[in-house]
Enzyme design. Structure first.
Site, PDB file in Angstrom:
ATOM      1  N   ARG A   1       0.856  -1.189   0.000  1.00 27.17           N
ATOM      2  CA  ARG A   1       0.000   0.000   0.000  1.00 27.17           C
ATOM      3  C   ARG A   1       0.890   1.237   0.000  1.00 27.17           C
ATOM      4  O   ARG A   1       1.690   1.440   0.915  1.00 27.17           O
ATOM      5  CB  ARG A   1      -0.935   0.026   1.207  1.00 27.17           C
ATOM      6  CG  ARG A   1      -1.783   1.312   1.242  1.00 27.17           C
ATOM      7  CD  ARG A   1      -3.020   1.234   2.107  1.00 27.17           C
ATOM      8  NE  ARG A   1      -2.740   1.210   3.514  1.00 27.17           N
ATOM      9  CZ  ARG A   1      -3.684   1.372   4.463  1.00 27.17           C
ATOM     10  NH1 ARG A   1      -4.952   1.559   4.118  1.00 27.17           N
ATOM     11  NH2 ARG A   1      -3.361   1.318   5.735  1.00 27.17           N
TER      12      ARG A   1
ATOM     13  N   ASP B   1      -4.192   2.918  14.179  1.00 27.82           N
ATOM     14  CA  ASP B   1      -3.347   3.498  13.144  1.00 27.82           C
ATOM     15  C   ASP B   1      -3.859   4.900  12.864  1.00 27.82           C
ATOM     16  O   ASP B   1      -4.700   5.439  13.601  1.00 27.82           O
ATOM     17  CB  ASP B   1      -3.303   2.625  11.893  1.00 27.82           C
ATOM     18  CG  ASP B   1      -4.637   2.533  11.155  1.00 27.82           C
ATOM     19  OD1 ASP B   1      -5.605   3.221  11.552  1.00 27.82           O
ATOM     20  OD2 ASP B   1      -4.715   1.781  10.168  1.00 27.82           O
TER      21      ASP B   1
END
Length: 531
Positions: A164, A446
């Site tokens: 990613r 996160d």
């Protein structure tokens, strides 16, 4: 002291290990992508701001009239490679060496190696991440824990690797082209693709990517042109690259057909990036007082607006022969057997809902949860199947904008405020210290989950939410509660940890994010200036 290489200027010194990744060939390729695509990236970001200004002025998101023919016509994405047909469990995490080994060895089908929400993009984290992924692709990666002496190395049959890249909005400030920071996403993509596409093919796989935080279909078109340019450059067939797009912004849910169409030679799947999506709901509708979200933990996938989002994504993907990935389970192993069993049951219920809707797989944050999710999806798949692409949801009624925008009902509590403060403070502090994925109160936090916490506080202050204890939400009350919660965090962590950390900077940043008149689009933009 700066270093020039391949037309790029590096503001950080390059070690011998760095120059293996940042060689002249890679830099020249990256520079060419920056020259061709960086200005257009800037234009796309301005278009985002222009669209958001209309929403801020009172409009609401809706399906676009200029792409109606794409939604209404029949077409499919290109055939998927064999190793992307079964994605029933994916694990995610930063591009840290031990993490990569453990994730690729886990009982999962895919590891998403993250340069974005789970990574604090310090120079060393970014460059060492590329080194680590190259070694993983070459099957030479190993790690010895300096404290325990334990050695880690890859098993014979590791999971499929997907990288990613950073979102369009993030620059790489340590690398300049013509005196200007380059887009971080182009750096992440170019280095991973150029160094690994050949060996990935030899391994029976390919250069696969997750694309985060897309908002409009023109951004998917931009990525398609980047992919075509890169594949042409190295002489591989167009379509060798495969991309999974995260539907994690509110604008994106109205353009899912268009995303797949623009990337149809390269599209593999869409993913319900639920945490960023909740954050984006707040951010997009921040000026609408009737769209306030309640406590973070009260907003689950059972809420109508999130259930509609899940079902529309499945219907869209399966109509176009793409996979429909579910969202992240942020639970971690608990300290006691009873707590652990309770957490796993929560995960099972959540994943069962996804599987029943028709998703083809889902995310976990820890290998210990893979068994639970594997069982849910294995039981859901028909005999001999590796996904649920046959589920069309054609019997659903139309999913309209009003369904996707429905404000969830839930409490606005003082404890919810306090939890948001403690989580956001500790996450921002960790991010400033170089950590992008942090265990806090039994959950893997996160950037996306921290964004929800700070955005909720801003929204509650903006519209004067009334908490369940009767308190009217104000900036002064937020600061009063913050001073109290700081003492709790200090007691939990201890004075040594507090004094050695970045808590003063984190407190200043959290305060600015929550009480400023203007909403900051991403906390990482402000935090990046400090690392």
């Amino acid at each position: 002291m700066t270093t020039m290489r391949g037309g790029l200027e590096f503001a950080e010194p390059l070690s011998s290990q760095d120059t293996d990744i940042i060689d002249e060939k890679s830099c020249a390729f990256l520079a060419s992508l920056v020259d061709e695509f960086a200005d257009r990236r800037d234009f796309l970001l301005k278009a985002r701001a222009d669209w958001q200004a209309k929403i801020d002025a009172g409009a609401l998101p809706d399906f676009r009239s200029d792409s109606e023919t794409v939604r209404d016509s029949d077409w499919e994405v290109a055939a998927l490679p064999a190793d992307l047909l079964d994605r029933r469990v994916e694990i995610t995490g930063p591009v840290e060496r031990k993490m990569i080994i453990n994730a690729l060895n886990a009982d999962v089908k895919v590891f998403m190696a993250d340069f974005e929400d789970a990574l604090s993009p310090t120079w060393r984290n970014v460059i060492e991440g590329q080194v680590n992924l190259r070694d993983a692709v070459n099957r030479t990666i190993s790690y010895e824990d300096p404290n325990s002496g334990k050695k880690y190395q890859l098993n014979d049959d590791p999971a499929v690797l997907i990288a990613r890249v950073r979102g369009l909005h993030l620059d790489e400030k340590h690398v300049l082209r013509n005196g200007k920071p380059i887009p971080g996403c182009l750096m992440d993509f170019a280095l991973y693709f150029l160094h690994n596409h050949k060996r990935l093919s030899e391994n029976g796989s390919g250069p696969y990517f997750y694309l985060p935080k897309l908002e409009r279909y023109e951004e998917a078109r931009w990525w398609n042109e980047v992919f075509v340019r890169a594949q042409t450059h190295v002489g591989v067939s167009v379509g060798t690259i495969k991309a999974t797009m995260l539907i994690e912004t509110l604008p994106a849910v109205f353009e899912m057909d268009e995303f797949l169409f623009e990337l149809k030679d390269h599209a593999a799947a869409l993913n319900c990036g639920r945490w960023d999506y909740i954050f984006s709901y707040i951010k997009t509708l921040k000026n609408h007082p009737d769209r306030m979200l309640p406590d973070r933990h009260a907003v689950g996938m059972d809420k109508p607006f999130l259930d509609a989002y899940s079902r529309l994504l499945i219907k869209t993907c399966h109509r176009r022969s793409a996979l429909a990935m579910g969202g992240m389970s942020a639970f971690l192993p608990a300290k006691t057997p009873d707590e652990d069993a309770a957490n796993k049951e929560k995960v099972r219920i959540d994943k069962q809902r996804e599987a029943d809707n028709g998703h083809d797989g889902s995310w976990v944050a820890h290998p210990a949860l893979a068994e639970v999710v594997n069982k849910v999806y294995s039981d859901a798949f028909r005999t001999g199947k590796t996904n649920q692409i046959e589920i069309t949801r054609d019997n659903d009624g139309p999913i309209l904008a009003e369904h996707l925008l429905e404000t969830p009902i839930g409490p606005f509590t003082d404890e919810g405020l306090r939890n948001n403060i403690r989580v956001a403070l500790q996450y921002i502090e960790a991010w400033l210290g170089g950590l992008g994925a942090v265990a806090i109160y039994g959950l893997m936090e996160d950037a996306a989950t921290a964004e929800i916490s700070r955005a909720s506080i801003w929204q509650w202050i903006k519209h004067g939410a009334t908490l369940s204890n009767g308190q009217n939400m104000t900036a002064d009350y937020f600061r009063k509660v913050t001073s109290e919660e700081v003492e709790i965090v200090k007691s939990e962590l201890g004075d040594t940890r507090w004094q050695s950390g970045h808590f003063d900077e984190a407190l200043q940043l959290l305060d600015a994010l929550c009480v400023s008149e203007k909403f900051d689009t991403f906390l990482t933009l402000d935090a990046y200036r400090q690392i």
